[in-house]
Enzyme design. Structure first.
Site, PDB file in Angstrom:
ATOM      1  CG  ASN A  10      -5.260  -5.224   1.762  1.00  0.00           C
ATOM      2  OD1 ASN A  10      -4.549  -5.975   1.085  1.00  0.00           O
ATOM      3  ND2 ASN A  10      -4.772  -4.294   2.568  1.00  0.00           N
ATOM      4  CE  LYS A  12      -4.313  -5.912   5.843  1.00  0.00           C
ATOM      5  NZ  LYS A  12      -4.266  -5.431   7.198  1.00  0.00           N
ATOM      6  CG  HIS A  97      -2.525  -0.771   4.000  1.00  0.00           C
ATOM      7  ND1 HIS A  97      -1.954  -1.146   5.195  1.00  0.00           N
ATOM      8  CD2 HIS A  97      -3.804  -1.221   4.032  1.00  0.00           C
ATOM      9  CE1 HIS A  97      -2.858  -1.799   5.908  1.00  0.00           C
ATOM     10  NE2 HIS A  97      -3.983  -1.869   5.228  1.00  0.00           N
ATOM     11  CD  GLU A  99      -0.942  -4.001   7.172  1.00  0.00           C
ATOM     12  OE1 GLU A  99      -1.026  -4.552   6.063  1.00  0.00           O
ATOM     13  OE2 GLU A  99      -1.802  -4.140   8.067  1.00  0.00           O
ATOM     14  CD  GLU A 167      -7.431   0.091   5.992  1.00  0.00           C
ATOM     15  OE1 GLU A 167      -8.248  -0.813   5.801  1.00  0.00           O
ATOM     16  OE2 GLU A 167      -6.216  -0.052   5.836  1.00  0.00           O
ATOM     17  N   GLY A 173      -6.530  -5.476  12.358  1.00  0.00           N
ATOM     18  CA  GLY A 173      -6.155  -6.818  12.798  1.00  0.00           C
ATOM     19  C   GLY A 173      -6.203  -7.019  14.308  1.00  0.00           C
ATOM     20  CB  SER A 213     -11.363  -5.001  13.567  1.00  0.00           C
ATOM     21  OG  SER A 213     -10.016  -5.228  13.959  1.00  0.00           O
TER      22      SER A 213
HETATM   23  P1  13P Z   1      -8.368  -6.131   9.169  1.00  0.00           P
HETATM   24  O1  13P Z   1      -9.724  -6.161   8.534  1.00  0.00           O
HETATM   25  O2  13P Z   1      -7.700  -7.446   9.239  1.00  0.00           O
HETATM   26  O3  13P Z   1      -8.380  -5.389  10.479  1.00  0.00           O
HETATM   27  O4  13P Z   1      -7.433  -5.258   8.170  1.00  0.00           O
HETATM   28  C1  13P Z   1      -7.857  -4.026   7.739  1.00  0.00           C
HETATM   29  C2  13P Z   1      -6.941  -3.548   6.688  1.00  0.00           C
HETATM   30  O5  13P Z   1      -5.796  -3.191   6.951  1.00  0.00           O
HETATM   31  C3  13P Z   1      -7.444  -3.550   5.300  1.00  0.00           C
HETATM   32  O6  13P Z   1      -6.608  -2.832   4.455  1.00  0.00           O
END
Ligand code: 13P
Length: 252
Positions: A10, A12, A97, A99, A167, A173, A213
């Site tokens: 992803n 983003k 997601h 976010e 997640e 992150g 992560s």
């Molecule tokens: P990270 O791998 O940067 O922690 O992000 C995970 C994520 O939100 C994937 O959708």
């Protein structure tokens, strides 16, 4: 039950054209260079989907978006429909997601509606769920995940058109991850919730990815757990070498 692992990136809101194209080409070359016993998916921002599709030609890497609107078309300024995505060669879209749940106040009900529309248009969905740090500290992880499965996953979900991504929001992150035992406990509970909702045959075949992560150094441990069927990778998917090393380490 053998479920083929899915290694999904992803991206983003990252990468301008030149950067994104270079990254996709590097990933494509590395995937072509050796035999992998897993499926691959990359989800760039909307702006790059058309260009990246070209870079993935002749590879087994699927293309996905990061969100979709539930309507077929019409007066929805700034939104993108499932048909627009399939028209560009997407076979997947991420939905729900954290976010988007947080930044855009997306509810389980809305995510469910998006999933139904995507499936009707022939798109597969990666439906994301996961608890906040506060919920985890309060011992609510399993309950939050069960409720999100109940609310976000539509009744038409099959093991073919739907992938679940667990997640934990506090792990995204941050470099922090749950212990392997915690991940397995939550994934097993998610499979139980899927069994209740969709029946045993579907739940046993449905892939449940872990995200938060994931990096080459923790991939082997996390992805060898019985109910972990792949990874949804954020930061590490922006480096071709890390993304590929996660795939290598997780299928050893
Ligand atoms: P990270 O791998 O940067 O922690 O992000 C995970 C994520 O939100 C994937 O959708």
């Amino acid at each position: 039950m053998v479920r083929k692992k899915l290694i999904a990136g992803n991206w983003k809101m990252n990468c301008l054209q030149a950067e994104g194209i270079a990254l996709a080409k590097e990933v494509a070359a590395k995937v072509k260079a050796q035999k992998f016993d897993c499926d691959f998916l990359i989800c760039p921002p909307f702006t790059l989907l058309g260009a990246i599709k070209k870079c993935l030609r002749g590879t087994k890497i699927a293309l996905g978006a990061q969100d979709v609107h539930f309507a077929e078309k019409g007066a929805h300024t700034g939104d993108i429909s499932s048909l627009m995505l399939t028209d560009l060669g997407c076979t997947y879209t991420i939905i729900g997601h954290s976010e988007r749940r947080v930044d855009h106040f997306e509810s389980n009900e809305l995510i469910n509606k998006k999933a139904v529309a995507a499936h009707q248009a022939g798109l597969n969905t990666v439906i994301c769920i996961g608890e906040t740090g506060e919920e985890r500290d309060a011992g609510k992880t399993i309950k939050v995940c069960q409720d999100e499965i109940d609310g976000s996953v539509p009744n038409d979900a099959t093991a073919k058109n739907t992938v679940i991504a667990y997640e934990p929001i506090w792990a995204i992150g941050t470099g922090k991850t749950p212990t392997a035992a915690d991940v397995e406990e939550v994934h097993a509970a998610i499979r139980k919730a899927l069994t209740k909702k969709l029946g045993k045959a579907t739940a046993n075949k449905m892939r449940i990815l872990y995200g938060g992560s994931v990096k080459p150094s923790n991939a082997a441990e996390l992805l060898s757990l019985p109910d972990v069927d792949g990874a949804l990778i954020g930061g590490a998917s922006l480096k071709a070498e890390d993304f590929i090393n996660i795939a290598i380490n997780s299928t050893k």
